[in-house]
Design a protein around this motif. Structure first.
Motif, PDB file in Angstrom:
ATOM      1  N   ASP A 397       0.836  -1.201   0.000  1.00 53.84           N
ATOM      2  CA  ASP A 397       0.000   0.000   0.000  1.00 53.84           C
ATOM      3  C   ASP A 397       0.871   1.252   0.000  1.00 53.84           C
ATOM      4  O   ASP A 397       2.095   1.193   0.031  1.00 53.84           O
ATOM      5  N   GLU A 398       0.199   2.419  -0.010  1.00 51.29           N
ATOM      6  CA  GLU A 398       0.901   3.701  -0.099  1.00 51.29           C
ATOM      7  C   GLU A 398       1.835   3.930   1.085  1.00 51.29           C
ATOM      8  O   GLU A 398       2.966   4.397   0.921  1.00 51.29           O
ATOM      9  N   GLN A 399       1.379   3.596   2.279  1.00 51.59           N
ATOM     10  CA  GLN A 399       2.206   3.813   3.469  1.00 51.59           C
ATOM     11  C   GLN A 399       3.479   2.973   3.411  1.00 51.59           C
ATOM     12  O   GLN A 399       4.568   3.464   3.699  1.00 51.59           O
ATOM     13  N   GLN A 401       4.890   1.750   0.762  1.00 47.42           N
ATOM     14  CA  GLN A 401       5.720   2.228  -0.344  1.00 47.42           C
ATOM     15  C   GLN A 401       6.502   3.477   0.052  1.00 47.42           C
ATOM     16  O   GLN A 401       7.702   3.590  -0.241  1.00 47.42           O
ATOM     17  N   ARG A 402       5.843   4.418   0.740  1.00 45.94           N
ATOM     18  CA  ARG A 402       6.531   5.646   1.142  1.00 45.94           C
ATOM     19  C   ARG A 402       7.616   5.347   2.171  1.00 45.94           C
ATOM     20  O   ARG A 402       8.728   5.876   2.088  1.00 45.94           O
ATOM     21  N   ASP A 699       3.319  12.109  -4.775  1.00 45.67           N
ATOM     22  CA  ASP A 699       1.896  11.774  -4.628  1.00 45.67           C
ATOM     23  C   ASP A 699       1.706  10.266  -4.784  1.00 45.67           C
ATOM     24  O   ASP A 699       2.654   9.515  -5.021  1.00 45.67           O
ATOM     25  N   GLU A 700       0.471   9.810  -4.663  1.00 46.48           N
ATOM     26  CA  GLU A 700       0.186   8.380  -4.668  1.00 46.48           C
ATOM     27  C   GLU A 700       0.582   7.723  -5.984  1.00 46.48           C
ATOM     28  O   GLU A 700       1.125   6.609  -6.004  1.00 46.48           O
ATOM     29  N   ALA A 701       0.317   8.428  -7.099  1.00 44.00           N
ATOM     30  CA  ALA A 701       0.649   7.870  -8.411  1.00 44.00           C
ATOM     31  C   ALA A 701       2.158   7.707  -8.568  1.00 44.00           C
ATOM     32  O   ALA A 701       2.641   6.693  -9.089  1.00 44.00           O
ATOM     33  N   LEU A 703       4.334   7.371  -6.142  1.00 44.71           N
ATOM     34  CA  LEU A 703       4.764   6.291  -5.249  1.00 44.71           C
ATOM     35  C   LEU A 703       4.552   4.925  -5.897  1.00 44.71           C
ATOM     36  O   LEU A 703       5.426   4.052  -5.856  1.00 44.71           O
ATOM     37  N   LEU A 704       3.388   4.756  -6.504  1.00 48.56           N
ATOM     38  CA  LEU A 704       3.079   3.484  -7.144  1.00 48.56           C
ATOM     39  C   LEU A 704       4.035   3.217  -8.299  1.00 48.56           C
ATOM     40  O   LEU A 704       4.496   2.085  -8.495  1.00 48.56           O
TER      41      LEU A 704
END
Length: 764
Positions: A397-399, A401-402, A699-701, A703-704
Motif C-alpha cells: 500500500d501507499e504507506q 511504499q513511502r 503523490d500516490e501515483a 509512489l506506485l
C-alpha cells in the motif's frame, strides 16, 4: 586363520577409501530386471503382506555412522536437498546390466518386476529413520515441462504401509508421467521426471540411492534417438555431481570394454576417487574360460583401475525368481565359494560385503564433507539474507511504499555523501585497488576519481590546449614544477586526446612564432606611436591561442557528469531491488542528473564568455612571468641581441606579455571549471538527487510508479523467505546433531575415564 580372511585383511590395509560429502537422499525407480538373467516374479499373493521393514538394512551403519549421517538426514528433512548438493549413491550402467537387481539386493526392498521391464525414469530411494514404518511416493516433474503438467505431477503423493501395494503405486506413477498412458497416440518410452520413494521406519538407515535408466547404444523401433540422448543427459547430470558416489554396473555377459558407462565414469572421475565398480552376472561366465579370467582381473583392479576398486555380486537367476532374500544370499555365497572366485578376497564378493563397503564409504564421505557442507549452508544463508534485504519489506500500500522509499533514500544519502567526501569506511567501498581498476571500483571511489579527472583536465589543457607550441624563448608548457617527479600531472585525458587527435598543437620555431606575432600586430595597429603596440594585441593573441579550451572543458564536464551518473546508478543497484532501481533511474534520477548537467553547461558558458573579454588580471604571477621571460630573452644568444636591433621591440614585449597572460588565465580557467562548474553544479548536493524530502513530496501515483511491487517481486520474496526458513532450520538441525554427538562422546569419554580410575584404584 582362514587364508581368505587373512588375504582380505592385507588388501584392506592398502585399500584407498575416498571420503565424500554429505549424501543427497532422493527417491528410486521401478527396478530394472534383465529379461534373461533376472527373470520375472509372479504376482504377489493377495493375502501376503510384506511389511515396510527389513532386517539386513540396519547393517549398513553402525551407531557412530548413524550419528554422522543423521546430520544429512536432518538437512534433507528441512527440504535442503534442493538447495545443497547432498551425497548420494547412483547406480548406473547399460540396459539389462542388473542395476536395479543390485539396488534391490542392497536394500532388500521387493520392487515390482516383470519380464523385459527396464528402468524408464530416475528413481530416488530415500531410506529414513522414523518411529512409524511407512512408504511415501511423489513425482518430481521435469523442469522443462509446462506449468500445467508440473502442477498435475506435483499432485501425485501417495502413502502406503506395506510393500504389497508398491507395484500398483509405481504403475500409477508411471501412467501419470505419460509413459503408459493409453490415450497417448505416441506414448513416451522414457522421461526426465523423477519418482521419489521415501521408506521410513525405526530400523532404517539414513541413505539415498538412485536408480537410473540404462544407457542405450543404438536406437530401435521402441527407443528413438531422442531417447538415447535423453538417457545420456540424465546419467551425465547425476554422475557429474562431485558429491555423487558412482556405482557403475558391469554385466559379465558382455565384454566390459564395450560397456559405455566405464568411459562415462572416467570422464567425470578420472582417477576413480568416487567410483566403485560392480560386476554382475558372473554365473554366466564359463568356469576356466578367458572371459572369466578377464573379469577376475578386472575385479582385482588390474585392468581398469578405480581408487575405490571393484565388487562382484550374483543376482537371482530365472530359476530363483521366487526365492527370498535369505535364500538369494545363501545361493550367492555358495557360488563364490567354488572355482576361481575363491582367489578373490571375501570383502569384494557378495551383497553382504558390498553393504559393508558402502557403509564405510558413506561414513568417511560424510565426515570429510561436513565442514564444507556447513560452510555452504552458511554461505547460502548469507546470500539469501542479502537478497531479501535488497528486496526490502513488502510494498503493498501507499504507506509501505513511502516508508520503503524513505529508508532507501537515507541509505542512498549516506553512501553518496560518503563518496563525494572521500570517506570510504562503508563496505560498499571496500574493493581491492589494483593498478588498472575496473569501472566499478573507479565509480565507487567517487572523490578519488574526481581528483584524478581534474588533474588530467589540468594536464590536458596545459599540454595540448593551445593552438601553437613554441620553442626557444617562449615555451607554452609550464616550467614551475619537475615533470619527472609529478606523474599525476603528466596524464592527458583520453577523451580529449581522442577528440583532438586531428587538432593537436602546431609546433613553431622562435622565428615562426615572431612572424605570427608580427602578422597579428600589423592587423591590430591603431593610433599608437611607432615602437609601441595596441593593447588589444594581447587579447587577439590570447583568444587565438586558447580557442580549444572550451572543447576540452566540455569533454571534462561530460566525463564528470557521466562519472557521477554511474556512481548514483551503482549506489542504487547496491541498495535497491532491480525493479525499484530501474523505476528510480527512469522516472527520477535521469531527469535530475540531466538538469544538473544542463546547469553546469550554463556555468561553463559564463566562464568561456569571461575568457572572450579582454584579459584582466591582478595576479602577481603575471608580472613575475614577464620578468622571467625578459631575463631569459636578455641572456639568450648574441643572435637574439642582433635581432633586437632590427626588429621592433614591441614584437618581443607583446609576445612576452601575451605568454604571461595566457599562463595566468589558464590557471584561473582550470580552477574556475573545477570549482564553479564541476563542484557547484555536478558534485555538490549529489546526495539530494534522491532524498527523503523528495520522497515525502511524492503523490500516490508517483509512489506506485516508483515503489509499486510487481507480482514477480512478491513471488521472489516469498520464495526467498521460504528458502531462508529452510536454511535456518537446517542450521539449527546441524548444530543440534553436532551438539548431541559431542555430548555423547563426552559422556563416553567420561565413562571410560571413570572406569580407568576404578581399575587403577583396584590395582593399587
Amino acid at each position: 586363520m582362514n587364508p581368505r580372511t587373512a588375504e582380505l585383511k592385507g588388501d584392506d590395509e592398502n585399500l584407498s577409501i575416498v571420503q565424500f560429502p554429505p549424501i543427497k537422499m532422493s527417491a528410486a525407480s521401478p527396478l530394472e530386471v534383465d529379461s534373461q538373467s533376472a527373470s520375472p516374479v509372479n504376482q504377489i499373493e493377495e493375502q501376503q503382506v510384506i511389511p515396510a521393514t527389513t532386517n539386513s538394512l540396519d547393517s549398513l551403519q553402525s551407531d557412530e555412522q548413524r550419528h554422522v549421517l543423521n546430520i544429512v538426514d536432518s538437512l534433507r528433512q528441512c527440504g535442503l536437498d534442493g538447495i545443497l548438493s547432498l551425497p548420494q549413491l547412483v547406480v548406473c550402467g547399460d540396459q539389462s546390466s542388473g542395476k536395479s537387481s543390485v539396488l534391490e539386493a542392497i536394500t532388500e526392498i521387493p520392487f515390482p518386476r516383470r519380464e523385459n521391464l527396464c528402468t524408464r525414469f530416475a528413481t530416488e530411494i530415500i531410506l529414513r529413520r522414523a518411529p512409524i514404518s511407512a512408504i511415501e511416493t511423489k513425482i518430481i516433474p521435469d523442469p522443462t515441462r509446462i506449468k500445467a503438467e508440473q502442477d498435475r505431477l506435483n499432485e501425485f503423493k501417495k502413502t502406503i504401509s506395506d510393500f504389497k501395494e508398491l507395484p500398483h503405486l509405481i504403475d500409477e506413477a508411471t501412467e501419470r508421467m505419460g509413459l503408459d498412458d493409453k490415450t497417448n497416440r505416441v506414448p513416451k518410452a522414457f522421461t526426465k521426471d523423477i519418482l521419489r520413494i521415501e521408506i521410513s521406519g525405526p530400523d532404517r538407515p539414513q541413505l539415498t540411492l538412485v536408480d537410473l535408466p540404462g544407457l542405450i547404444h543404438t536406437e530401435n523401433k521402441s527407443q528413438s534417438q531422442a531417447d538415447v540422448q535423453l538417457i545420456s543427459e540424465l546419467v551425465t547430470q547425476y554422475i557429474t555431481n562431485p558429491r555423487t558416489i558412482i556405482l557403475p554396473i558391469i554385466s559379465a555377459k558382455n565384454d566390459y570394454a564395450n560397456q559405455v558407462i566405464l568411459k562415462r565414469a572416467r570422464e567425470v572421475d578420472e582417477h576413480g576417487i568416487r567410483t566403485l565398480g560392480i560386476i554382475t552376472k558372473p554365473d554366466d561366465l564359463h568356469p576356466g574360460s578367458e572371459n572369466e579370467a578377464a573379469f577376475i582381473s578386472l575385479a582385482k583392479n588390474e585392468d581398469i583401475f578405480f581408487t575405490l576398486g571393484w565388487h562382484i555380486v550374483k543376482n537371482r537367476g530365472y530359476n530363483e525368481r521366487n526365492t527370498s532374500f535369505e535364500e538369494r544370499n545363501l545361493s550367492e555365497r555358495a557360488f563364490f565359494n567354488k572355482g576361481n572366485w575363491k582367489d578373490i578376497p571375501e570383502g569384494y564378493l557378495g551383497i553382504e560385503s558390498l553393504r559393508k563397503r558402502l557403509s564405510d564409504l558413506l561414513y568417511q564421505h560424510v565426515r570429510e564433507e561436513l565442514p564444507k557442507l556447513r560452510e555452504e549452508l552458511d554461505n547460502n544463508y548469507e546470500k539469501t539474507n542479502a537478497e531479501l534485504v535488497k528486496l526490502g519489506a513488502g510494498r503493498a500500500d501507499e504507506q509501505e511504499q513511502r516508508q520503503f522509499l524513505i529508508d532507501l533514500s537515507l541509505k542512498f544519502y549516506n553512501l553518496v555523501r560518503a563518496g563525494t567526501n572521500g570517506h570510504y569506511e562503508a563496505s560498499f567501498f571496500r574493493q581491492e585497488i589494483v593498478a588498472n581498476p575496473s569501472i566499478t571500483s573507479k565509480t565507487r571511489r567517487l572523490r578519488a576519481e574526481i581528483q584524478r579527472l581534474n588533474l588530467e583536465f589540468s594536464t590536458t589543457i596545459r599540454k595540448i590546449g593551445h593552438k601553437y607550441n613554441f620553442t626557444g624563448t617562449f615555451p607554452m608548457d609550464d616550467e614551475d614544477y619537475d615533470q619527472e617527479k609529478d606523474n599525476s600531472r603528466n596524464r592527458v585525458s583520453d577523451t580529449t586526446t581522442h577528440n583532438l587527435v586531428h587538432n593537436l598543437p602546431k609546433s613553431l620555431s622562435e622565428s615562426q612564432s615572431l612572424d605570427w606575432v608580427m602578422k597579428v600586430l600589423s592587423k591590430t595597429r591603431g593610433k599608437e606611436l611607432p615602437g609601441n603596440f595596441n593593447p588589444l594585441l594581447i587579447g587577439e593573441l590570447f583568444w587565438e591561442q586558447s580557442e580549444k579550451w572550451e572543447e576540452i572543458a566540455l569533454d571534462h564536464t561530460e566525463d564528470l557528469a557521466n562519472l557521477c551518473t554511474e556512481y548514483v546508478a551503482e549506489v542504487l543497484k547496491s541498495i535497491a531491488p532491480p525493479d525499484v532501481c530501474g523505476h528510480l533511474q527512469t522516472l527520477l534520477i535521469r531527469q535530475v542528473m540531466k538538469k544538473r548537467f544542463e546547469g553546469s553547461q550554463v556555468e561553463l558558458q559564463k566562464i568561456v564568455g569571461d575568457k572572450r573579454r579582454l584579459p584582466m588580471t591582478y595576479n602577481h604571477y603575471y608580472t613575475l612571468t614577464i620578468d622571467k621571460i625578459k631575463r631569459k630573452r636578455d641572456m639568450d644568444s648574441l643572435k637574439s641581441c642582433l635581432k633586437s636591433a632590427t626588429v621592433p621591440t614591441g614584437q618581443y614585449d607583446a609576445q612576452g606579455k601575451w605568454t604571461a597572460t595566457t599562463k595566468v588565465s589558464l590557471k584561473t580557467f582550470v580552477d574556475n571549471i573545477a570549482a564553479q562548474v564541476v563542484e557547484r553544479h555536478i558534485v555538490d548536493g549529489l546526495e539530494d538527487v534522491f532524498s527523503p524530502k523528495i520522497v515525502v513530496s511524492l503523490d500516490e501515483a508517483d509512489l506506485l510508479g516508483l515503489a509499486g511491487e510487481a507480482i514477480s517481486t512478491t513471488v521472489c520474496r516469498r520464495r526467498l523467505e521460504e528458502k531462508k526458513i529452510m536454511i535456518e532450520k537446517g542450521r539449527t538441525a546441524f548444530r543440534s546433531v553436532l551438539r548431541d554427538t559431542t555430548s555423547k562422546r563426552k559422556l563416553e569419554n567420561g565413562a571410560e575415564t571413570s572406569e580407568a580410575r576404578k581399575r587403577r584404584r583396584f590395582q593399587n
